[in-house]
Design a protein around this motif. Structure first.
Motif, PDB file in Angstrom:
ATOM      1  N   UNK A 127       0.633  -1.203  -0.107  1.00  0.00           N
ATOM      2  CA  UNK A 127       0.113   0.053   0.005  1.00  0.00           C
ATOM      3  C   UNK A 127       0.822   1.294  -0.047  1.00  0.00           C
ATOM      4  N   UNK A 128       2.044   1.088  -0.109  1.00  0.00           N
ATOM      5  CA  UNK A 128       2.837   2.475   0.227  1.00  0.00           C
ATOM      6  C   UNK A 128       2.921   3.218  -1.134  1.00  0.00           C
ATOM      7  N   UNK A 129       2.735   2.405  -2.264  1.00  0.00           N
ATOM      8  CA  UNK A 129       2.725   3.324  -3.376  1.00  0.00           C
ATOM      9  C   UNK A 129       1.438   4.365  -3.530  1.00  0.00           C
ATOM     10  N   UNK A 130       0.419   3.915  -2.665  1.00  0.00           N
ATOM     11  CA  UNK A 130      -0.754   4.832  -2.632  1.00  0.00           C
ATOM     12  C   UNK A 130      -0.643   5.913  -1.912  1.00  0.00           C
ATOM     13  N   UNK A 131       0.068   5.782  -0.458  1.00  0.00           N
ATOM     14  CA  UNK A 131       0.228   6.907   0.553  1.00  0.00           C
ATOM     15  C   UNK A 131       1.562   7.744   0.143  1.00  0.00           C
ATOM     16  N   UNK A 132       2.471   7.038  -0.359  1.00  0.00           N
ATOM     17  CA  UNK A 132       3.784   7.669  -0.923  1.00  0.00           C
ATOM     18  C   UNK A 132       4.041   8.093  -2.220  1.00  0.00           C
ATOM     19  N   UNK A 133       3.070   7.888  -3.123  1.00  0.00           N
ATOM     20  CA  UNK A 133       3.181   8.067  -4.564  1.00  0.00           C
ATOM     21  C   UNK A 133       3.971   9.394  -4.889  1.00  0.00           C
ATOM     22  N   UNK A 134       3.936  10.499  -4.429  1.00  0.00           N
ATOM     23  CA  UNK A 134       4.603  11.678  -4.624  1.00  0.00           C
ATOM     24  C   UNK A 134       5.991  11.673  -4.362  1.00  0.00           C
ATOM     25  N   UNK A 135       6.396  10.544  -3.584  1.00  0.00           N
ATOM     26  CA  UNK A 135       8.042  10.159  -3.279  1.00  0.00           C
ATOM     27  C   UNK A 135       8.335   9.358  -4.401  1.00  0.00           C
ATOM     28  N   UNK A 136       7.613   8.649  -5.212  1.00  0.00           N
ATOM     29  CA  UNK A 136       7.924   7.553  -5.963  1.00  0.00           C
ATOM     30  C   UNK A 136       8.681   6.237  -5.207  1.00  0.00           C
ATOM     31  N   UNK A 137       7.705   5.936  -4.246  1.00  0.00           N
ATOM     32  CA  UNK A 137       8.081   4.941  -3.411  1.00  0.00           C
ATOM     33  C   UNK A 137       7.283   3.564  -3.543  1.00  0.00           C
ATOM     34  N   UNK A 138       7.619   2.408  -3.513  1.00  0.00           N
ATOM     35  CA  UNK A 138       6.654   1.289  -3.812  1.00  0.00           C
ATOM     36  C   UNK A 138       7.118   0.046  -3.312  1.00  0.00           C
TER      37      UNK A 138
END
Length: 340
Positions: free
Chosen positions: A111-122
């Motif tokens: 779920x990290x890509x949803x909450x940290x999309x602005x940081x391009x984290x997945x």
């Protein structure tokens, strides 16, 4: 923080020696904090009272599923905590238990890509394999999860020596090498560099370690590679599995802001203060990719660990004091919540 505080440490012998608890006790003594080594095999009430208990009960939690003595030890610990609500637990048992299960921790990472999309984290796509089954159903499930070869296979239980035993699978023909329950995680070429992030409260530290070399994407006839992740990622590792092509360009270091955002998000999601996260950088997209979460890691290579842990303990105690709540050592149950 006022007065002298008592901090109980409930650790395995191996963890206690590796952490050098005796040296940490000396540091704490100069700051008005008494460190008490707890013995889980003895009644806990006479060993108290405790303002805080720092623990790593991974061995006991895992073994309690099939060992009566471990089940008894865990039940005694839980009973003590329930009977002393003024004692703060680092970290909450339910949170630690969740991280021992890669099925659960990988759901969090996915779920990290949803909450940290602005940081391009997945995190890479993965598939939880619960039990042995036919290979066709596994391949169908892989397609639904957008999984392609090569794959990293990891044990479901994220603790103990077996949790470091992994395999790199290159084709459907090698799927019989998978031994459920386990996780199949998409392999991401990352320039053979692993960034181990160690979290202590609101501080974090990043240490570089060797990692697996790059492999071409897509199936091939290469045989399954079995390896021990601990051995591969030792600071002094010189494994052939980490040897890069000399023409491979160096990847840029991870953004400190992105790392801070990742740590903050995981602290919220996990409700924990002492954990680690393994991060790699995709050589194609330069995306920050979380591949594993670790409970109370070894903090090797972090010289500030002792001072950071003491600072966090003092901060937690100060926060409780400022709210007017009292610990069990200050006489009386308070209903203080056991989180960090």
């Amino acid at each position: 923080m006022s007065g002298r505080s008592r901090v109980g440490f409930c650790l395995s012998d191996k963890k206690r020696k590796r952490m050098n608890l005796a040296a940490f006790s000396e540091m704490c003594a100069g700051q008005g904090v008494q460190v008490v080594e707890m013995d889980l095999g003895q009644p806990l009430a006479p060993q108290g009272p405790f303002d805080i208990i720092v623990h790593k009960l991974s061995d006991v939690i895992v073994e309690s599923e099939h060992d009566q003595q471990s089940r008894h030890l865990l039940a005694n610990f839980q009973s003590y905590v329930s009977a002393h609500p003024g004692t703060i637990l680092l970290d909450p048992l339910p949170a630690m238990t969740r991280l021992l299960d890669r099925f659960a921790s990988y759901r969090i990472m996915s779920q990290l890509h949803n909450s940290l999309r602005d940081w391009r984290i997945c995190s890479p796509p993965y598939l939880a394999i619960h039990s042995p089954g036919d290979m066709s159903s596994t391949q169908q499930a892989m397609a639904k999860q957008d999984l392609s070869f090569p794959l990293i296979c990891k044990t479901r239980v994220a603790h103990g020596s077996l949790s470091h035993e992994m395999s790199l699978i290159f084709s459907a023909a090698s799927l019989p090498d998978v031994h459920p329950p386990c996780v199949l995680q998409g392999f991401v070429s990352h320039g053979a560099v692993l960034h181990k992030v160690f979290v202590v409260g609101d501080r974090h530290f990043c240490v570089e370690r060797p990692s697996l070399k790059n492999f071409p994407s897509g199936p091939c006839d290469r045989k399954t590679i079995f390896f021990n992740s601990h051995e591969v990622s030792k600071p002094e590792s010189s494994s052939h599995l980490t040897a890069l092509d000399e023409q491979m360009p160096c990847l840029p270091p991870p953004s400190s802001e992105a790392m801070a955002a990742l740590v903050q998000e995981l602290r919220v999601q996990l409700g924990m203060a002492l954990f680690g996260v393994d991060v790699i950088i995709d050589i194609r997209t330069h995306t920050l990719t979380a591949i594993d979460i670790n409970i109370f890691p070894g903090y090797e290579g972090v010289p500030q660990f002792f001072s950071s842990l003491l600072d966090h303990i003092k901060k937690v105690l100060d926060q409780r004091h400022s709210t007017g709540l009292r610990s069990d050592s200050e006489h009386g149950a308070t209903g203080f919540q056991h989180n960090t």
